[in-house]
Design an enzyme around this catalytic site. Sequence first.
Site, PDB file in Angstrom:
ATOM      1  N   CYS A   1       0.804  -1.262  -0.208  1.00 47.31           N
ATOM      2  CA  CYS A   1       0.054  -0.013  -0.091  1.00 47.31           C
ATOM      3  C   CYS A   1       0.878   1.218  -0.002  1.00 47.31           C
ATOM      4  O   CYS A   1       0.147   2.242  -0.406  1.00 47.31           O
ATOM      5  CB  CYS A   1      -0.900   0.086   1.138  1.00 47.31           C
ATOM      6  SG  CYS A   1      -1.970  -1.436   1.343  1.00 47.31           S
TER       7      CYS A   1
ATOM      8  N   CYS B   1     -13.406  -0.264   7.904  1.00 51.36           N
ATOM      9  CA  CYS B   1     -12.677  -0.441   6.961  1.00 51.36           C
ATOM     10  C   CYS B   1     -12.572   0.553   5.683  1.00 51.36           C
ATOM     11  O   CYS B   1     -13.572   1.276   5.477  1.00 51.36           O
ATOM     12  CB  CYS B   1     -13.093  -2.038   6.561  1.00 51.36           C
ATOM     13  SG  CYS B   1     -13.526  -3.075   7.533  1.00 51.36           S
TER      14      CYS B   1
ATOM     15  N   LYS C   1     -10.470   5.725   4.453  1.00 51.77           N
ATOM     16  CA  LYS C   1     -11.656   5.437   4.778  1.00 51.77           C
ATOM     17  C   LYS C   1     -12.912   5.856   3.936  1.00 51.77           C
ATOM     18  O   LYS C   1     -13.849   5.033   3.533  1.00 51.77           O
ATOM     19  CB  LYS C   1     -11.950   5.688   6.228  1.00 51.77           C
ATOM     20  CG  LYS C   1     -13.378   5.864   6.911  1.00 51.77           C
ATOM     21  CD  LYS C   1     -13.779   4.222   7.251  1.00 51.77           C
ATOM     22  CE  LYS C   1     -14.582   3.398   6.147  1.00 51.77           C
ATOM     23  NZ  LYS C   1     -15.807   3.643   6.354  1.00 51.77           N
TER      24      LYS C   1
ATOM     25  N   HIS D   1      -9.432   3.607  -1.509  1.00 48.88           N
ATOM     26  CA  HIS D   1      -7.978   2.978  -1.544  1.00 48.88           C
ATOM     27  C   HIS D   1      -7.605   2.306  -2.660  1.00 48.88           C
ATOM     28  O   HIS D   1      -7.582   1.105  -2.586  1.00 48.88           O
ATOM     29  CB  HIS D   1      -7.686   2.276  -0.055  1.00 48.88           C
ATOM     30  CG  HIS D   1      -6.551   1.763   0.075  1.00 48.88           C
ATOM     31  ND1 HIS D   1      -5.450   2.388  -0.269  1.00 48.88           N
ATOM     32  CD2 HIS D   1      -6.030   0.601   0.982  1.00 48.88           C
ATOM     33  CE1 HIS D   1      -4.295   1.633   0.308  1.00 48.88           C
ATOM     34  NE2 HIS D   1      -4.728   0.662   0.823  1.00 48.88           N
TER      35      HIS D   1
HETATM   36  N1  COA Z   1     -16.893   1.612   4.015  1.00 52.17           N
HETATM   37  C1  COA Z   1     -18.273   1.884   3.981  1.00 52.17           C
HETATM   38  N2  COA Z   1     -19.217   1.217   3.121  1.00 52.17           N
HETATM   39  C2  COA Z   1     -18.689  -0.112   2.507  1.00 52.17           C
HETATM   40  C3  COA Z   1     -17.381  -0.314   2.614  1.00 52.17           C
HETATM   41  C4  COA Z   1     -16.579   0.407   3.519  1.00 52.17           C
HETATM   42  N3  COA Z   1     -15.166   0.020   3.681  1.00 52.17           N
HETATM   43  N4  COA Z   1     -17.396  -1.353   1.893  1.00 52.17           N
HETATM   44  C5  COA Z   1     -18.395  -1.669   1.240  1.00 52.17           C
HETATM   45  N5  COA Z   1     -19.445  -0.735   1.732  1.00 52.17           N
HETATM   46  C6  COA Z   1     -20.848  -0.476   1.469  1.00 52.17           C
HETATM   47  C7  COA Z   1     -20.917  -0.723  -0.131  1.00 52.17           C
HETATM   48  O1  COA Z   1     -20.999   0.547  -0.757  1.00 52.17           O
HETATM   49  C8  COA Z   1     -22.321  -1.551  -0.153  1.00 52.17           C
HETATM   50  O2  COA Z   1     -23.346  -0.501   0.061  1.00 52.17           O
HETATM   51  P1  COA Z   1     -24.969  -0.447  -0.597  1.00 52.17           P
HETATM   52  O3  COA Z   1     -25.480  -1.755  -0.066  1.00 52.17           O
HETATM   53  O4  COA Z   1     -25.648   0.760   0.047  1.00 52.17           O
HETATM   54  O5  COA Z   1     -24.635  -0.710  -2.131  1.00 52.17           O
HETATM   55  C9  COA Z   1     -22.202  -2.212   1.034  1.00 52.17           C
HETATM   56  O6  COA Z   1     -21.472  -1.788   1.987  1.00 52.17           O
HETATM   57  C10 COA Z   1     -21.922  -3.727   0.661  1.00 52.17           C
HETATM   58  O7  COA Z   1     -20.661  -3.655  -0.228  1.00 52.17           O
HETATM   59  P2  COA Z   1     -19.907  -5.010  -0.469  1.00 52.17           P
HETATM   60  O8  COA Z   1     -18.814  -4.600  -1.675  1.00 52.17           O
HETATM   61  O9  COA Z   1     -20.722  -6.174  -0.790  1.00 52.17           O
HETATM   62  O10 COA Z   1     -19.204  -5.105   0.859  1.00 52.17           O
HETATM   63  P3  COA Z   1     -18.285  -6.364   1.270  1.00 52.17           P
HETATM   64  O11 COA Z   1     -18.687  -7.206   2.221  1.00 52.17           O
HETATM   65  O12 COA Z   1     -18.110  -7.251   0.090  1.00 52.17           O
HETATM   66  O13 COA Z   1     -16.982  -5.978   1.569  1.00 52.17           O
HETATM   67  C11 COA Z   1     -15.252  -4.998   3.372  1.00 52.17           C
HETATM   68  C12 COA Z   1     -16.691  -4.888   2.753  1.00 52.17           C
HETATM   69  C13 COA Z   1     -15.339  -3.984   4.590  1.00 52.17           C
HETATM   70  C14 COA Z   1     -15.201  -6.444   3.713  1.00 52.17           C
HETATM   71  C15 COA Z   1     -14.481  -4.785   2.145  1.00 52.17           C
HETATM   72  O14 COA Z   1     -14.567  -3.355   1.689  1.00 52.17           O
HETATM   73  C16 COA Z   1     -12.798  -4.747   2.556  1.00 52.17           C
HETATM   74  O15 COA Z   1     -12.459  -5.903   2.761  1.00 52.17           O
HETATM   75  N6  COA Z   1     -12.305  -3.618   2.974  1.00 52.17           N
HETATM   76  C17 COA Z   1     -10.899  -3.673   3.192  1.00 52.17           C
HETATM   77  C18 COA Z   1      -9.931  -3.618   2.235  1.00 52.17           C
HETATM   78  C19 COA Z   1      -8.357  -3.844   2.604  1.00 52.17           C
HETATM   79  O16 COA Z   1      -8.141  -4.715   3.362  1.00 52.17           O
HETATM   80  N7  COA Z   1      -7.655  -3.002   2.076  1.00 52.17           N
HETATM   81  C20 COA Z   1      -6.262  -3.065   2.452  1.00 52.17           C
HETATM   82  C21 COA Z   1      -5.957  -2.331   3.663  1.00 52.17           C
HETATM   83  S1  COA Z   1      -4.332  -2.562   4.086  1.00 52.17           S
END
Ligand code: COA
Length: 388
Positions: A84, A210, A331, A335
């Site tokens: 990252c 997340c 956030k 990212h």
């Molecule tokens: N913050 C806020 N809202 C989020 C979000 C987040 N991080 N991720 C998804 N959403 C929202 C989507 O817009 C969607 O909204 P909607 O229903 O109104 O359309 C809903 O939540 C579901 O989205 P979806 O993509 O199906 O979620 P998911 O369960 O597949 O993934 C996380 C959600 C948090 C697990 C995923 O974003 C994640 O793993 N994030 C971390 C990424 C990471 O690890 N990066 C590296 C860092 S070192």
Amino acid sequence: MTRASVVGAGMTAFGVHESTLSELFATAALDAYDDAGVGPADIDAFYFGNAMGGQTENDTHLAPKLATEVGIAGVPAQRFEDACATSASAFKNAVQAVDAGIHDTVLVGGVERCTPETGNGTGEMTRIFASASHRQYEQPTGLTFPGVFALMTKRHMHVYGTTEEQLAHVAVKNHRNGTYNPRAHFGREATVEEVLDSPIVADPFRLMDCCPFSDGAAAVIVTSDDLADSYDAPVDVTGVGQATDLVPLGLKSTLYATQAARDASAKAYEQAGITANDVDFAEVHDCFTGAEVLASEAIGFFEDGEGGPAAAAGRSALDGDRPINPSGGLKAKGHPIGATGTAQIVELTEQLRGDVGERQIDDATCGLAHNLGGDAGTTVISVMEVRG
Ligand code: COA
């Protein structure tokens, strides 16, 4: 002492894009050219970041491909990969090369596509990201990045009493800042209750703690101190520091001190001849809310253990005494990993020019960017100041 200056900045909106890596990067780079008032003939090197294009969409050796796309084929071009922290590493190396007199005017940037537009859903993208964890000691256990930062944050909670509610305040603050950023992935407010009611991802993190998976690109034009005065609005880079920490997690002396950030900050502050007290705002790597708390202490904005209470008290809000992530951070801004480090530099540049409207930090003259990679194994810190 000025090591180099940023004289142009551009980026795409972060979010979900149908465009290719080339189209996204070209959009950001041409934006940066326009902003600086330069053309391809002015650029004499290309420092570029992309972390996972080989795994996500079978696209590697991107530096010459993108150099071709933005009209600078022929110049030295190099791709960086530091998870990252990928494009912050590219930026640091570009600044050092300009400072050393090796290049005069350099294009720096990064691009990544992380959404299902690549053909990879959340599960597959999580597995790909986890390639940045330790191959023998971490990957076989099933540890992924929400889990890595959850372990670090849990330990901070145990030692200092940091609470889930304090973490939620970080998300609420960054979502609010994101509403003022037209390029943010999420331009909507959130509440503490909404964060605390969202589904658990990796205890103590819930979905709203997340960062999302995002697509996007960012680019800046870096030039020498000597040339900077011939541009409209140069912003000086006065310090850059990079450090590494022990990997895997189990070798670190503490899980929550993020030693690489402390070492990289010390180097950047020393180069700039300043302390944390001289910095007006910071863009930090809030891949998870707990990561912002740890970063806010490592860069010296708050005493160890005070990051959580400070967030809950509004000290890191736009109008607080220590503003953090005015852009919305990872956030809310999003990212796209290889673009994130350069996007922080774009925010510092635009803030220090006084160009960001409602999210402007009043009278800001000095900003800091903190970009980490992997399980905090790499951190790059950049200090930028209004040209004196
Ligand atoms: N913050 C806020 N809202 C989020 C979000 C987040 N991080 N991720 C998804 N959403 C929202 C989507 O817009 C969607 O909204 P909607 O229903 O109104 O359309 C809903 O939540 C579901 O989205 P979806 O993509 O199906 O979620 P998911 O369960 O597949 O993934 C996380 C959600 C948090 C697990 C995923 O974003 C994640 O793993 N994030 C971390 C990424 C990471 O690890 N990066 C590296 C860092 S070192």
